[in-house]
Design an enzyme around this catalytic site. Structure first.
Site, PDB file in Angstrom:
ATOM      1  N   ASP A 181       0.820  -1.206   0.000  1.00 53.65           N
ATOM      2  CA  ASP A 181       0.000   0.000   0.000  1.00 53.65           C
ATOM      3  C   ASP A 181       0.860   1.265   0.000  1.00 53.65           C
ATOM      4  O   ASP A 181       0.739   2.101   0.878  1.00 53.65           O
ATOM      5  CB  ASP A 181      -0.905  -0.062   1.254  1.00 53.65           C
ATOM      6  CG  ASP A 181      -1.825   1.126   1.378  1.00 53.65           C
ATOM      7  OD1 ASP A 181      -2.337   1.586   0.354  1.00 53.65           O
ATOM      8  OD2 ASP A 181      -2.024   1.597   2.529  1.00 53.65           O
ATOM      9  N   GLU A 425       3.449  -8.315   6.912  1.00 54.90           N
ATOM     10  CA  GLU A 425       2.175  -8.920   6.519  1.00 54.90           C
ATOM     11  C   GLU A 425       2.283  -9.865   5.332  1.00 54.90           C
ATOM     12  O   GLU A 425       1.563  -9.711   4.334  1.00 54.90           O
ATOM     13  CB  GLU A 425       1.128  -7.823   6.240  1.00 54.90           C
ATOM     14  CG  GLU A 425       0.773  -7.020   7.463  1.00 54.90           C
ATOM     15  CD  GLU A 425      -0.394  -6.059   7.230  1.00 54.90           C
ATOM     16  OE1 GLU A 425      -0.867  -5.957   6.081  1.00 54.90           O
ATOM     17  OE2 GLU A 425      -0.832  -5.423   8.202  1.00 54.90           O
ATOM     18  N   TYR A 478      -6.517  -3.441  12.668  1.00 49.97           N
ATOM     19  CA  TYR A 478      -7.287  -2.227  12.344  1.00 49.97           C
ATOM     20  C   TYR A 478      -8.736  -2.395  12.769  1.00 49.97           C
ATOM     21  O   TYR A 478      -9.651  -2.269  11.961  1.00 49.97           O
ATOM     22  CB  TYR A 478      -7.164  -1.940  10.838  1.00 49.97           C
ATOM     23  CG  TYR A 478      -5.787  -1.415  10.471  1.00 49.97           C
ATOM     24  CD1 TYR A 478      -5.508  -0.054  10.503  1.00 49.97           C
ATOM     25  CD2 TYR A 478      -4.758  -2.283  10.130  1.00 49.97           C
ATOM     26  CE1 TYR A 478      -4.247   0.433  10.194  1.00 49.97           C
ATOM     27  CE2 TYR A 478      -3.489  -1.811   9.820  1.00 49.97           C
ATOM     28  CZ  TYR A 478      -3.250  -0.445   9.859  1.00 49.97           C
ATOM     29  OH  TYR A 478      -1.990   0.035   9.563  1.00 49.97           O
ATOM     30  N   GLU A 514       1.204  -1.915  14.118  1.00 54.08           N
ATOM     31  CA  GLU A 514       0.391  -0.961  13.350  1.00 54.08           C
ATOM     32  C   GLU A 514      -0.994  -0.910  13.961  1.00 54.08           C
ATOM     33  O   GLU A 514      -1.536  -1.944  14.377  1.00 54.08           O
ATOM     34  CB  GLU A 514       0.203  -1.392  11.886  1.00 54.08           C
ATOM     35  CG  GLU A 514       1.385  -1.183  10.996  1.00 54.08           C
ATOM     36  CD  GLU A 514       1.126  -1.609   9.540  1.00 54.08           C
ATOM     37  OE1 GLU A 514      -0.041  -1.545   9.082  1.00 54.08           O
ATOM     38  OE2 GLU A 514       2.099  -1.992   8.885  1.00 54.08           O
TER      39      GLU A 514
HETATM   40  C1  GCB Z   1      -1.369  -2.382   6.668  1.00 54.49           C
HETATM   41  C2  GCB Z   1      -0.076  -2.322   5.938  1.00 54.49           C
HETATM   42  C3  GCB Z   1       0.302  -0.907   5.538  1.00 54.49           C
HETATM   43  C4  GCB Z   1      -0.936  -0.183   5.017  1.00 54.49           C
HETATM   44  C5  GCB Z   1      -1.955  -0.103   6.137  1.00 54.49           C
HETATM   45  C6  GCB Z   1      -3.262   0.570   5.674  1.00 54.49           C
HETATM   46  O1  GCB Z   1      -1.688  -3.349   7.325  1.00 54.49           O
HETATM   47  O2  GCB Z   1       0.987  -2.929   6.625  1.00 54.49           O
HETATM   48  O3  GCB Z   1       1.300  -0.963   4.567  1.00 54.49           O
HETATM   49  O4  GCB Z   1      -0.658   1.091   4.514  1.00 54.49           O
HETATM   50  O5  GCB Z   1      -2.280  -1.404   6.567  1.00 54.49           O
HETATM   51  O6  GCB Z   1      -3.436   1.740   5.916  1.00 54.49           O
HETATM   52  O7  GCB Z   1      -4.056  -0.112   5.041  1.00 54.49           O
END
Ligand code: GCB
Length: 622
Positions: A181, A425, A478, A514
């Protein structure tokens, strides 16, 4: 390969500024040609334009086809070399070095191919002495062919998809699919340097440090190339210039009484203490006495991992930090000093003590400042987006091992680097991930037994085939964003379960590597709704209340996604890039930055290692 530095026996010239550049932007150009970077580029095509170095080429012009370009591009520059480099008595060794160029590079000097390199985030160099010293004049023409095509076996992986339906796509139409991403910026991203050494020279130095009972030990190993009959002497100086230990020979130990240890920012009133290790070599070559000097910054510190803690110098270290990207307007991933210094000032303003080099190794210039300021680094390889089954095969594995060798060779002496991350990931729930990560992690540990190794997972704790091999569990989640979007109330339950499940399974310390939410600066709503600044703040607070419970047990860190907004491929979930930054792409704070700042300074002030009250004003400018 040592980082080029100015020393009494070496000279260095940076080849920045404008280079000539061309790319084949003709519509319908041969798509296969773009993909086959492992074949020789056939010709230079397209009009010549000026291209700044270092910079990504993508955002420099107004041409959308260059922005999204995939395939070969050409850079060229002519430089005049000093006569003493060419006809000196004895003539020095002349080296051409690239801090990084994305992705596959072939380099010629005066029409002679001198080096080929795969990989976009690590340095490579070539001894060009015989080419330039054999050429008639002092002009040195440097030509670089660069290809940014990714395949299932590159790091990061990618694939070219041909769109063959003629009713929907023009002839030869193809796209590059990536499973990460961030925008696949390309170009000569870091400084290009010409430097000299004597013909016999210090090729590499490895240091590891320990400390106990008021004695610090620096173990060293020095390798010399170009002479077997040489002598080496070493002296270690403190920041006042006083010699605190001396040694000789290629292998040995330096003992420092009452050393100033290298401490992380906010863990000590004098963080990032660096000694200077001066290595001097003398060698007799062909009747001439050659002398080389190299000075390496050395921080004395130890790192240990227990089942619940991460210890630096024997004291528990809690990562309160960020994930970053090398990314900015116009220059893309090109090295930019104002941006680098601004980012360090923002990190210290924030009270952040650490970052992860998501998702590739960062410039040596950035790493130097981490060493000097005491910013702790989880040093990540470009192993991001390893999702396809074919990316777990032997070809990919061998390349991953080679990349880890390059990364460890570059950063092994840095006190700021406390852990290697081999990937982000990956599809670690696939069975081949077991052999793959067992091998990559074992190889990394063999290269550097002094540091823990991890990779960052978003797989289910019960299905992850790589986790048994890591020293620290790094997990991304997330909740209330990609899962249960809009439902902040699920965070306490889900995050608590996440930590408990991982800990119960592995009894290893855990970093939340994250977590985050997009926010468009200036969008507001109360009650909070997704994409507003209030939602990003509220999400942080929910996560933090769980961190505060679990950091009393085995959670050893929290790294926000992301430090700043950054560019990505275009898509329906990306509004001019990823907006999970707590700073905008232009480095202005969003509301979330203040939530994090209050928290990080509070955590820093809880530490018994600090004077009673430290404020951002007293510390962030060192
Ligand atoms: C993740 C990735 C990261 C993305 C982020 C997102 O899990 O490791 O590279 O930018 O989520 O914002 O989706």
């Amino acid at each position: 390969m040592l980082q080029p530095r100015d020393t009494p026996s070496r000279e260095r010239r940076e080849l920045g500024g404008l280079w000539s550049f061309r790319a084949d932007l003709s519509p319908g150009r041969d798509a296969g040609f773009a993909q086959r970077w492992y074949r020789r580029p056939l010709r230079q095509t397209g009009p010549v334009i000026d291209m700044p170095v270092p910079a990504s080429f993508n955002d420099i012009t107004q041409d959308p086809s260059l922005e999204n370009y995939i395939g070969w591009v050409w850079y060229e520059k002519e430089v005049l070399l000093p006569l003493r480099w060419l006809r000196g008595e004895p003539a020095p060794r002349v080296v051409l070095r690239f801090g990084s160029a994305h992705y596959y590079s072939i380099v010629w000097v005066n029409g002679v191919q001198v080096v080929e390199h795969e990989g976009g985030h690590l340095p490579f160099e070539a001894d060009i002495s015989s080419v330039v010293q054999g050429s008639p004049g002092t002009l040195c023409r440097i030509t670089v062919a660069l290809n940014n095509t990714l395949t299932p076996h590159t790091l990061p992986p990618g694939s070219i998809q041909y769109m063959t339906d003629k009713s929907r796509y023009p002839k030869n139409y193809f796209v590059q699919n990536i499973r990460f991403d961030f925008f696949n910026y390309a170009g000569i991203h870091r400084p290009v340097v010409l430097y000299t050494t004597p013909a016999a020279y210090i090729d590499d130095i490895t240091v590891t440090t320990t400390s106990s009972d008021s004695v610090g030990t620096v173990q060293y190993q020095v390798s010399v190339v170009g002479s077997t009959a040489n002598s080496l002497s070493l002296s270690l100086r403190d920041q006042e210039g006083k010699v605190v230990a001396t040694g000789d020979g290629p292998v040995g130990e330096l003992k420092v009484l009452n050393p100033n240890l290298w401490w992380p920012y906010l863990m000590h009133e004098n963080p990032g203490y660096l000694y200077s290790l001066e290595v001097q070599m003398q060698a007799q070559v062909g009747g001439a006495l050659l002398e080389d000097v190299y000075t390496l910054p050395v921080g004395i510190r130890t790192v240990h991992v227990t089942s619940t803690q991460f210890l630096i110098n024997g004291r528990p270290f809690y990562f309160h930090g960020v994930n970053k990207h090398e990314d900015a307007d116009i220059r893309g991933k090109g090295l930019d000093w104002p941006l680098i210094v601004k980012d360090f000032n923002l990190l210290r303003w924030l009270g952040a003590n650490s970052f992860r080099t998501s998702h590739y190794p960062y410039a040596e210039e950035i790493m130097d400042l981490c060493d000097a300021y005491g910013i702790v680094v989880i040093d990540e390889s470009p192993g991001v987006g390893i999702k396809l089954p074919e990316s777990f095969g032997n070809k990919s594995l061998q390349h991953h091992l080679a990349v880890m060798e390059e990364l460890v060779r570059r950063d092994k002496n840095r006190p700021s680097v406390v852990m290697w991350s081999v990937a982000n990931e990956p599809a670690s729930e696939l069975p081949p991930a077991a052999h793959y990560f067992k091998t990559v992690i074992a190889h990394t540990k063999a290269l550097d037994p002094s540091r823990p190794v991890t990779f960052v997972t978003d797989a289910n704790y019960a299905l992850d085939h790589g986790a048994p091999y890591v020293d620290v569990i790094c997990v991304n989640s997330y909740f209330s964003w990609y899962h249960d979007p809009g439902h902040l109330e699920v965070i306490p339950l889900q995050l608590t379960a996440q930590f408990e499940n991982w800990y119960k399974t592995y009894q290893k310390p855990i970093i939340q590597s994250e977590y985050g939410a997009d926010s468009v600066p200036g969008l507001h709503s109360d009650p909070p709704m997704m994409f507003t600044e209030e939602y990003q703040q509220a999400m942080l607070r929910e996560y933090h209340s769980v961190f505060d419970k679990k950091r009393k047990e085995y959670v050893i860190g929290e790294l926000i996604w992301n430090f700043a907004d950054f560019m990505t491929n275009q898509g329906t979930t990306r509004v001019l890039g990823n907006k999970k930054g707590i700073f905008t792409r232009q480095r202005q704070p969003k509301a979330a930055a203040f939530v994090l700042r209050d928290r990080y300074w509070k955590i820093a002030n809880e530490s018994s290692c600090l004077p009673p009250v430290i404020t951002s004003h007293s510390l962030f400018l060192k």
